[in-house]
Design a protein around this motif. Sequence first.
Motif, PDB file in Angstrom:
ATOM      1  N   VAL A 200       0.860  -1.177   0.000  1.00 33.24           N
ATOM      2  CA  VAL A 200       0.000   0.000   0.000  1.00 33.24           C
ATOM      3  C   VAL A 200       0.901   1.233   0.000  1.00 33.24           C
ATOM      4  O   VAL A 200       1.270   1.763   1.043  1.00 33.24           O
ATOM      5  CB  VAL A 200      -0.943  -0.007   1.215  1.00 33.24           C
TER       6      VAL A 200
ATOM      7  N   HIS B 193       0.078  -2.745   5.803  1.00 30.26           N
ATOM      8  CA  HIS B 193      -0.448  -3.998   5.249  1.00 30.26           C
ATOM      9  C   HIS B 193       0.718  -4.951   5.072  1.00 30.26           C
ATOM     10  O   HIS B 193       1.827  -4.533   4.724  1.00 30.26           O
ATOM     11  CB  HIS B 193      -1.148  -3.759   3.913  1.00 30.26           C
TER      12      HIS B 193
ATOM     13  N   CYS C  70     -16.196  -3.606   6.412  1.00 29.95           N
ATOM     14  CA  CYS C  70     -15.140  -4.446   5.840  1.00 29.95           C
ATOM     15  C   CYS C  70     -14.634  -5.423   6.898  1.00 29.95           C
ATOM     16  O   CYS C  70     -13.926  -5.031   7.830  1.00 29.95           O
ATOM     17  CB  CYS C  70     -13.990  -3.574   5.333  1.00 29.95           C
TER      18      CYS C  70
ATOM     19  N   ILE D 272      -8.584   1.457  -5.613  1.00 32.74           N
ATOM     20  CA  ILE D 272      -7.936   0.402  -4.828  1.00 32.74           C
ATOM     21  C   ILE D 272      -8.670  -0.896  -5.161  1.00 32.74           C
ATOM     22  O   ILE D 272      -9.821  -1.086  -4.762  1.00 32.74           O
ATOM     23  CB  ILE D 272      -7.981   0.684  -3.310  1.00 32.74           C
TER      24      ILE D 272
ATOM     25  N   LEU E 223     -11.139  -2.136  -1.170  1.00 29.07           N
ATOM     26  CA  LEU E 223     -10.586  -2.205   0.185  1.00 29.07           C
ATOM     27  C   LEU E 223     -11.597  -1.715   1.211  1.00 29.07           C
ATOM     28  O   LEU E 223     -11.777  -2.316   2.265  1.00 29.07           O
ATOM     29  CB  LEU E 223      -9.307  -1.373   0.279  1.00 29.07           C
ATOM     30  N   ASP E 224     -12.283  -0.628   0.900  1.00 23.86           N
ATOM     31  CA  ASP E 224     -13.267  -0.072   1.820  1.00 23.86           C
ATOM     32  C   ASP E 224     -14.644  -0.688   1.655  1.00 23.86           C
ATOM     33  O   ASP E 224     -15.582  -0.339   2.365  1.00 23.86           O
ATOM     34  CB  ASP E 224     -13.372   1.447   1.629  1.00 23.86           C
TER      35      ASP E 224
END
Length: 357
Positions: free
Chosen positions: A78, A105, A245, A155, A207-208
Amino acid sequence: MAYRILAINPGSTSTKIAIFEDENQIFIKTIRHSAEEISSYPNIASQFAYRKDLILSELKNAGIDIATIDAIVGRGGVIKPIESGIYEVNAAMLHDLEHPVMGEHASNLGGLISHNIAAELGDKVKAYIADPVVVDEMDPIARISGHPAIQRLSIFHALNQKAIARTYAQEAGRKYEDLNLIVAHMGGGISVSAHQKGRVIDTNNALDGEGAFSPERSGSLPTGALVNLCFSGQYTKEEIKKMLCGKGGVVAYLGSNDMLEVERKAETDPEWAKIQDAMSYQVSKEIGAMATVLKGQVDAILLTGGIAYGKPVTDYITARVGFIAPVKVYPGEDEMRALAMNGLRILKGETQAKKYV
């Protein structure tokens, strides 16, 4: 003589390593890390020596001489948003991998460990990363969210999406850069992207949890209801983020994020079937939206990721979007091969490494 590439893919609870000789995989190993081992380190960066030593030990135990490696490709971390491609690990990247600006990450260790091992092998071996999740080729208009305080971000599952798109292009006897494709990666998170002539010009922030809901992500929720939930006083910020998430989507409805179990129970239980179909319905809607991004000029729709093994899901989506373009299914995700093949392209001179700044 075949080129030998080492691929390194660190995850939160495992480190995967593989050796390829040209296109042939000759070794693969998943090193598991227990919760007790991981929790003994204060942060991800401090796991560097521990994971590197395990990698070298596994290679030695397999009888693989590290000195025979021609290139090392690590999973991209990331870092700052970058164009798709293969990047040689340099000082600027090392700094950003060690001091992440977008959150820690485990994948950040891929570039760090690859560079360290390559440095010990001398100048002939270089370390690279390829198509990290922060690949950003979005059109300017796609970044506009609806409020200037918030910008849409790119992302997504870039590594697997790009690899599958190139695989399809090769099978079709065409160049990836000449095709318009919609690729839906369906795993723990789901990303649906518009690939226009080799560039991902629009995608959801997987990702979100933006976009379709997935086995453990809530997807794009009704905003008013989400705001009310945030200020209800019933949940902390971290609990809300976990609902979006990690504990959202299929697992929130059914208590399971195992899509094999969902598929099995959906055969006899209407509630499980409804949630499986709802997820497939939302993926179909995202594909339809990306068709408008490409102005209807779509050469193919590609379904990939672990969920693509499920025929009920792929059949449902195909029935809804097949009128747009032919649908091709590529179940699973072979990240190790994708990493290694990017390294092979460099070694064969088919492409050049980009510079991270």
